[in-house]
Design a protein around this motif. Structure first.
Motif, PDB file in Angstrom:
ATOM      1  N   GLN A 229      31.957  -0.617   1.919  1.00 34.16           N
ATOM      2  CA  GLN A 229      32.773  -1.356   0.951  1.00 34.16           C
ATOM      3  C   GLN A 229      34.245  -1.294   1.342  1.00 34.16           C
ATOM      4  O   GLN A 229      34.751  -0.203   1.649  1.00 34.16           O
ATOM      5  CB  GLN A 229      32.629  -0.735  -0.433  1.00 34.16           C
ATOM      6  CG  GLN A 229      31.289  -0.987  -1.052  1.00 34.16           C
ATOM      7  CD  GLN A 229      31.322  -0.679  -2.538  1.00 34.16           C
ATOM      8  OE1 GLN A 229      32.023  -1.297  -3.317  1.00 34.16           O
ATOM      9  NE2 GLN A 229      30.535   0.319  -2.921  1.00 34.16           N
TER      10      GLN A 229
ATOM     11  N   TYR B  55      23.391  -4.222  -8.020  1.00 30.87           N
ATOM     12  CA  TYR B  55      23.980  -3.850  -6.718  1.00 30.87           C
ATOM     13  C   TYR B  55      22.916  -3.487  -5.670  1.00 30.87           C
ATOM     14  O   TYR B  55      22.960  -3.980  -4.533  1.00 30.87           O
ATOM     15  CB  TYR B  55      24.917  -2.683  -7.026  1.00 30.87           C
ATOM     16  CG  TYR B  55      25.648  -1.987  -5.919  1.00 30.87           C
ATOM     17  CD1 TYR B  55      27.044  -2.004  -5.900  1.00 30.87           C
ATOM     18  CD2 TYR B  55      24.998  -1.260  -4.925  1.00 30.87           C
ATOM     19  CE1 TYR B  55      27.746  -1.324  -4.920  1.00 30.87           C
ATOM     20  CE2 TYR B  55      25.689  -0.601  -3.947  1.00 30.87           C
ATOM     21  CZ  TYR B  55      27.064  -0.629  -3.944  1.00 30.87           C
ATOM     22  OH  TYR B  55      27.753   0.041  -2.966  1.00 30.87           O
TER      23      TYR B  55
ATOM     24  N   GLN C 239      22.033  -4.938  -1.833  1.00 30.32           N
ATOM     25  CA  GLN C 239      21.951  -4.066  -0.653  1.00 30.32           C
ATOM     26  C   GLN C 239      20.609  -4.263   0.069  1.00 30.32           C
ATOM     27  O   GLN C 239      20.554  -4.261   1.303  1.00 30.32           O
ATOM     28  CB  GLN C 239      22.150  -2.597  -1.063  1.00 30.32           C
ATOM     29  CG  GLN C 239      22.205  -1.664   0.126  1.00 30.32           C
ATOM     30  CD  GLN C 239      22.935  -0.362  -0.164  1.00 30.32           C
ATOM     31  OE1 GLN C 239      23.633  -0.239  -1.157  1.00 30.32           O
ATOM     32  NE2 GLN C 239      22.773   0.605   0.706  1.00 30.32           N
TER      33      GLN C 239
ATOM     34  N   ASP D 225      20.911  -7.408   2.006  1.00 30.77           N
ATOM     35  CA  ASP D 225      21.752  -7.200   3.197  1.00 30.77           C
ATOM     36  C   ASP D 225      20.935  -6.807   4.424  1.00 30.77           C
ATOM     37  O   ASP D 225      21.225  -7.229   5.546  1.00 30.77           O
ATOM     38  CB  ASP D 225      22.753  -6.054   2.968  1.00 30.77           C
ATOM     39  CG  ASP D 225      23.768  -6.342   1.886  1.00 30.77           C
ATOM     40  OD1 ASP D 225      24.007  -7.516   1.586  1.00 30.77           O
ATOM     41  OD2 ASP D 225      24.325  -5.355   1.341  1.00 30.77           O
TER      42      ASP D 225
ATOM     43  N   GLY E 234      25.143   7.493   5.278  1.00 33.09           N
ATOM     44  CA  GLY E 234      25.201   8.866   4.772  1.00 33.09           C
ATOM     45  C   GLY E 234      24.103   9.073   3.735  1.00 33.09           C
ATOM     46  O   GLY E 234      23.481   8.113   3.254  1.00 33.09           O
TER      47      GLY E 234
ATOM     48  N   ASP F 124      24.062   9.661   0.647  1.00 31.86           N
ATOM     49  CA  ASP F 124      24.153   9.050  -0.690  1.00 31.86           C
ATOM     50  C   ASP F 124      23.539   7.650  -0.753  1.00 31.86           C
ATOM     51  O   ASP F 124      23.334   7.130  -1.848  1.00 31.86           O
ATOM     52  CB  ASP F 124      25.614   9.023  -1.179  1.00 31.86           C
ATOM     53  CG  ASP F 124      26.526   8.194  -0.281  1.00 31.86           C
ATOM     54  OD1 ASP F 124      26.131   7.904   0.869  1.00 31.86           O
ATOM     55  OD2 ASP F 124      27.618   7.834  -0.726  1.00 31.86           O
TER      56      ASP F 124
ATOM     57  N   ILE G 142      29.645  14.846   3.485  1.00 32.97           N
ATOM     58  CA  ILE G 142      30.922  15.548   3.621  1.00 32.97           C
ATOM     59  C   ILE G 142      31.507  15.690   2.216  1.00 32.97           C
ATOM     60  O   ILE G 142      31.542  14.717   1.462  1.00 32.97           O
ATOM     61  CB  ILE G 142      31.879  14.744   4.546  1.00 32.97           C
ATOM     62  CG1 ILE G 142      31.260  14.549   5.933  1.00 32.97           C
ATOM     63  CG2 ILE G 142      33.247  15.416   4.622  1.00 32.97           C
ATOM     64  CD1 ILE G 142      31.073  15.784   6.761  1.00 32.97           C
TER      65      ILE G 142
ATOM     66  N   MET H 270      33.084  13.759  -0.708  1.00 31.79           N
ATOM     67  CA  MET H 270      34.364  13.124  -0.373  1.00 31.79           C
ATOM     68  C   MET H 270      34.202  11.634  -0.662  1.00 31.79           C
ATOM     69  O   MET H 270      33.226  11.023  -0.219  1.00 31.79           O
ATOM     70  CB  MET H 270      34.701  13.371   1.101  1.00 31.79           C
ATOM     71  CG  MET H 270      36.083  12.876   1.491  1.00 31.79           C
ATOM     72  SD  MET H 270      36.513  13.234   3.208  1.00 31.79           S
ATOM     73  CE  MET H 270      36.885  14.984   3.163  1.00 31.79           C
TER      74      MET H 270
HETATM   75  P1  TYM Z   1      30.322   3.179   1.056  1.00 31.73           P
HETATM   76  O1  TYM Z   1      31.301   2.085   1.286  1.00 31.73           O
HETATM   77  O2  TYM Z   1      30.469   4.010  -0.174  1.00 31.73           O
HETATM   78  O3  TYM Z   1      30.282   4.151   2.296  1.00 31.73           O
HETATM   79  C1  TYM Z   1      30.090   3.685   3.630  1.00 31.73           C
HETATM   80  C2  TYM Z   1      29.225   4.674   4.401  1.00 31.73           C
HETATM   81  O4  TYM Z   1      29.819   5.987   4.390  1.00 31.73           O
HETATM   82  C3  TYM Z   1      28.877   6.944   3.944  1.00 31.73           C
HETATM   83  N1  TYM Z   1      29.584   8.010   3.183  1.00 31.73           N
HETATM   84  C4  TYM Z   1      29.463   9.327   3.409  1.00 31.73           C
HETATM   85  N2  TYM Z   1      28.738  10.027   4.302  1.00 31.73           N
HETATM   86  C5  TYM Z   1      28.854  11.376   4.280  1.00 31.73           C
HETATM   87  N3  TYM Z   1      29.672  12.054   3.424  1.00 31.73           N
HETATM   88  C6  TYM Z   1      30.417  11.386   2.513  1.00 31.73           C
HETATM   89  N4  TYM Z   1      31.225  12.047   1.688  1.00 31.73           N
HETATM   90  C7  TYM Z   1      30.336   9.967   2.474  1.00 31.73           C
HETATM   91  N5  TYM Z   1      30.942   9.002   1.729  1.00 31.73           N
HETATM   92  C8  TYM Z   1      30.467   7.818   2.167  1.00 31.73           C
HETATM   93  C9  TYM Z   1      27.921   6.164   3.043  1.00 31.73           C
HETATM   94  O5  TYM Z   1      26.677   6.822   2.920  1.00 31.73           O
HETATM   95  C10 TYM Z   1      27.831   4.839   3.767  1.00 31.73           C
HETATM   96  O6  TYM Z   1      26.861   4.910   4.794  1.00 31.73           O
HETATM   97  N6  TYM Z   1      26.381   0.627  -0.768  1.00 31.73           N
HETATM   98  C11 TYM Z   1      27.092   1.016   0.451  1.00 31.73           C
HETATM   99  C12 TYM Z   1      27.492  -0.163   1.303  1.00 31.73           C
HETATM  100  C13 TYM Z   1      26.378  -1.073   1.654  1.00 31.73           C
HETATM  101  C14 TYM Z   1      25.350  -0.844   2.610  1.00 31.73           C
HETATM  102  C15 TYM Z   1      24.548  -2.015   2.589  1.00 31.73           C
HETATM  103  C16 TYM Z   1      25.044   0.211   3.465  1.00 31.73           C
HETATM  104  C17 TYM Z   1      26.168  -2.302   1.107  1.00 31.73           C
HETATM  105  N7  TYM Z   1      25.071  -2.865   1.677  1.00 31.73           N
HETATM  106  C18 TYM Z   1      23.408  -2.138   3.417  1.00 31.73           C
HETATM  107  C19 TYM Z   1      23.907   0.071   4.287  1.00 31.73           C
HETATM  108  C20 TYM Z   1      23.115  -1.085   4.253  1.00 31.73           C
HETATM  109  C21 TYM Z   1      28.353   1.782   0.085  1.00 31.73           C
HETATM  110  O7  TYM Z   1      28.906   1.599  -1.001  1.00 31.73           O
HETATM  111  O8  TYM Z   1      28.843   2.579   1.085  1.00 31.73           O
END
Ligand code: TYM
Length: 338
Positions: A8, A130, A134, A137, A149, A151, A192, A202
């Protein structure tokens, strides 16, 4: 092999995004495009409007995120880099999949529960649906592997359920339309944590900027954030088991290990018995050393809006060409006359 993932454009790229996902995006691009696989990486700008946002900030953040991804090593000549808003097939397929997804499945999503909080009646419909976007996508491109990640694991399980139900309900048994995608989650950096609280991940949405390291932070800021990171008063243990119940210490040691390309055991072999007064400056130096080349590239790229827009336009054109046949097949499978 088809690799698809998104991020995002809601703020800075932080260390959690980088270690949890983007590093794998780059590694998979480098390894698999040379062998003929296709990587599609996109900015999930349609997802970003599920929460309150300012339109001018979304536009600026979208361009900045392209610059950040390219600085991290995403090569727009080898990977297809685009934003959802220029590929309307994502939103179209979402509508078609809304007929397959079940309310009960979406109600179980932990991100929906966390983000909506107690005020479900006031949450946007987009926040609830949402995960269906996804799913669209990744299913749109027949993704086989999705680097994310921890989450995002639950959302990808939902995408698999939607794919399976659609195939069962609308496709001949020997000709399923959708592939069930496999999440690729890095074992050491799946989650993380915040620098201020070892039990919270984070995140861009944390109001405190001290809780995260941003790709755009300069060396002094990185050092200050690491030095102020929450820790406990004990010295570091020399064995991994000694990190149990010490979330903040485990997080910092884990970050060090991944950034140095080594294991937690090796880091503890080096720093075991020492206090954070010695460990934190070493971690800060390592982060500055590894992140500063990317930050320098980012500062250069972010100024050139025309070049960034051209990357997105070219990526979107390639993405549309791949998306159209799957979308056509989905309309047909549902009996929609066009
Ligand atoms: P988003 O934008 O929150 O985060 C992008 C990617 O970063 C990873 N991530 C983390 N990994 C480890 N530790 C952390 N603290 C941490 N924070 C974020 C997330 O797991 C992600 O891989 N819904 C998704 C975006 C999305 C998407 C998709 C992903 C939309 N369509 C299709 C994969 C496939 C999101 O909000 O990620």
């Amino acid at each position: 092999m088809r690799i698809v993932s998104g991020i995002q454009p809601t703020g800075n790229l932080h260390l959690g995004n980088y270690l949890g996902a983007i590093r794998n995006w780059v590694a998979m691009q480098d390894e698999w495009t040379a062998k003929g696989a296709t990587c599609l990486y996109f900015l999930a700008d349609l997802h970003a409007i599920s929460m309150p946002h300012k339109p001018e900030e979304l536009a600026a953040n979208t361009r900045e995120m392209v610059a950040a991804l390219v600085s991290c090593g995403i090569d727009p000549d080898r990977s297809i880099l685009f934003n959802q808003a220029q590929v309307p097939q994502h939103a179209e397929l979402q509508w078609l999949l809304n007929g397959t997804a079940r309310m009960g499945w979406l109600n179980r999503m932990t991100q929906w529960k966390d983000k909506a909080g107690k005020n479900r009646e006031g949450a946007s419909v987009a926040l609830f649906t949402y995960p269906v976007l996804q799913a669209a996508d990744v299913l749109l491109y027949n993704a086989t592997h999705v680097p994310v990640g921890e989450d995002q694991k639950q959302h990808l399980e939902l995408a698999r359920d939607i794919a399976q139900k659609f195939n069962n309900d609308f496709c001949p048994e020997d000709a399923p339309l959708f592939i069930q995608p496999e999440p690729i989650i890095p074992p050491e950096a799946a989650r993380i944590m915040s620098l201020r609280e070892g039990t919270a991940k984070m995140s861009k949405s944390d109001p405190s900027d001290m809780s995260r390291i941003n790709l755009t932070d300069d060396a002094d800021t990185i050092m200050a954030k690491v030095k102020k990171a929450k820790t406990d008063p004990e010295p570091l243990p020399s064995e991994k088991a000694g990190l149990e119940g010490r979330a903040e210490a485990a997080n910092l040691v884990g970050i060090y290990a991944v950034m140095a390309g080594t294991s937690v055991e090796v880091v503890l072999g080096q720093f075991g018995g020492q206090g954070f007064g010695a460990f934190k400056p070493a971690l800060g130096d390592l982060l500055v050393e590894k992140l500063s080349p990317m930050a320098a590239r980012y500062r250069e790229l972010r100024e050139d809006h025309a070049a960034l827009d051209a990357i997105l336009a070219k990526g979107a054109e390639k993405a549309r060409a791949l998306a159209v046949p799957t979308l056509d097949a989905a309309y047909k499978a549902l009996g929609l006359v066009r």
